[in-house]
Design a protein around this motif. Structure first.
Motif, mmCIF file in Angstrom:
data_model
loop_
_atom_site.group_PDB
_atom_site.id
_atom_site.type_symbol
_atom_site.label_atom_id
_atom_site.label_comp_id
_atom_site.label_asym_id
_atom_site.label_seq_id
_atom_site.Cartn_x
_atom_site.Cartn_y
_atom_site.Cartn_z
ATOM 1 N N GLY A 82 7.211 -2.496 7.429
ATOM 2 C CA GLY A 82 6.992 -3.937 6.811
ATOM 3 C C GLY A 82 5.665 -3.874 6.088
ATOM 4 N N GLU A 83 5.242 -4.984 5.273
ATOM 5 C CA GLU A 83 4.053 -5.212 4.662
ATOM 6 C C GLU A 83 2.854 -5.490 5.488
ATOM 7 N N VAL A 84 1.862 -4.923 4.986
ATOM 8 C CA VAL A 84 0.551 -5.112 5.928
ATOM 9 C C VAL A 84 -0.420 -6.337 5.024
ATOM 10 N N PRO A 85 -0.189 -7.464 5.415
ATOM 11 C CA PRO A 85 -0.693 -8.431 4.476
ATOM 12 C C PRO A 85 -2.271 -8.462 4.346
ATOM 13 N N GLU A 86 -2.773 -7.803 5.571
ATOM 14 C CA GLU A 86 -4.309 -7.842 5.399
ATOM 15 C C GLU A 86 -5.051 -7.043 4.206
ATOM 16 N N TYR A 87 -4.155 -5.988 4.119
ATOM 17 C CA TYR A 87 -4.389 -5.131 2.687
ATOM 18 C C TYR A 87 -4.171 -5.424 1.592
ATOM 19 N N THR A 88 -2.939 -6.290 1.477
ATOM 20 C CA THR A 88 -2.321 -6.767 0.315
ATOM 21 C C THR A 88 -3.229 -7.768 -0.173
ATOM 22 N N LYS A 89 -4.040 -8.612 0.712
ATOM 23 C CA LYS A 89 -5.002 -9.751 0.284
ATOM 24 C C LYS A 89 -6.135 -8.905 -0.025
ATOM 25 N N MET A 90 -6.709 -7.938 0.782
ATOM 26 C CA MET A 90 -7.791 -7.358 0.096
ATOM 27 C C MET A 90 -7.656 -6.601 -1.229
ATOM 28 N N LEU A 91 -6.581 -6.075 -1.548
ATOM 29 C CA LEU A 91 -6.667 -5.529 -2.697
ATOM 30 C C LEU A 91 -6.194 -6.486 -3.883
ATOM 31 N N ALA A 92 -5.690 -7.331 -3.628
ATOM 32 C CA ALA A 92 -5.435 -8.592 -4.566
ATOM 33 C C ALA A 92 -6.929 -9.166 -4.970
ATOM 34 N N GLU A 93 -7.699 -9.333 -4.045
ATOM 35 C CA GLU A 93 -9.137 -10.049 -4.195
ATOM 36 C C GLU A 93 -9.921 -8.990 -4.890
ATOM 37 N N SER A 94 -9.809 -7.762 -4.625
ATOM 38 C CA SER A 94 -10.497 -6.563 -5.089
ATOM 39 C C SER A 94 -9.952 -6.409 -6.835
ATOM 40 N N ARG A 95 -8.898 -6.507 -7.150
ATOM 41 C CA ARG A 95 -8.352 -6.523 -8.589
ATOM 42 C C ARG A 95 -8.823 -7.897 -9.078
ATOM 43 N N GLU A 96 -8.881 -9.143 -8.549
ATOM 44 C CA GLU A 96 -9.287 -10.165 -9.125
ATOM 45 C C GLU A 96 -10.799 -10.272 -9.563
ATOM 46 N N GLN A 97 -11.543 -9.560 -8.741
ATOM 47 C CA GLN A 97 -12.987 -9.436 -8.901
ATOM 48 C C GLN A 97 -13.359 -8.550 -10.194
ATOM 49 N N ALA A 98 -12.653 -7.459 -9.943
ATOM 50 C CA ALA A 98 -12.806 -6.305 -11.039
ATOM 51 C C ALA A 98 -12.590 -7.101 -12.504
ATOM 52 N N ILE A 99 -11.363 -7.773 -12.626
ATOM 53 C CA ILE A 99 -11.121 -8.425 -13.812
ATOM 54 C C ILE A 99 -12.147 -9.533 -14.466
#
Length: 115
Positions: A45-62
């Motif tokens: 299944g999904e690893v929500p800890e990494y999903t959240k970390m990557l989503a936050e990183s994308r938003e910060q880069a944008i």
């Protein structure tokens, strides 16, 4: 700030191209999250800890890309892309980039005119 992955915006025309803008974020894995990820890998299944970390990183880069565009006087970014690259063992960079532009709303056709 108008942002699109397309080369233009349907409702606006590009009146000036200001150049390349970019923003990045580099993240490393967290030991606590790694332990949870290993446990989740056992059951699948999904690893929500990494999903959240990557989503936050994308938003910060944008956000950083938009800040650079604003500093140039842009009100839009076209041809926006995201990419990732490993930096070192356990760390990755998220890069957002695009072309900063100044926009003007397109004039709508005169109402009531026959084609």
């Amino acid at each position: 700030m108008q942002i699109t992955t397309q080369d233009e915006l349907a409702e606006h025309e590009i009146v000036e191209t200001l150049g390349l803008v970019r923003g990045n974020a580099v993240r490393t894995r967290h030991l606590g999250k790694d332990i949870l990820a290993v446990l989740r890998a056992l059951i699948g299944g999904e690893v929500p800890e990494y999903t959240k970390m990557l989503a936050e990183s994308r938003e910060q880069a944008i956000d950083r890309m938009c800040a650079q565009a604003r500093s140039l006087g842009a009100d839009g970014i076209v041809a926006m892309r995201l990419t990732t690259a490993p930096v070192m063992q356990g760390a990755a960079e998220i890069l957002a980039y695009g072309t900063a532009v100044r926009l003007r709303a397109r004039r709508s056709p005169a109402s009531g005119s026959a084609p």
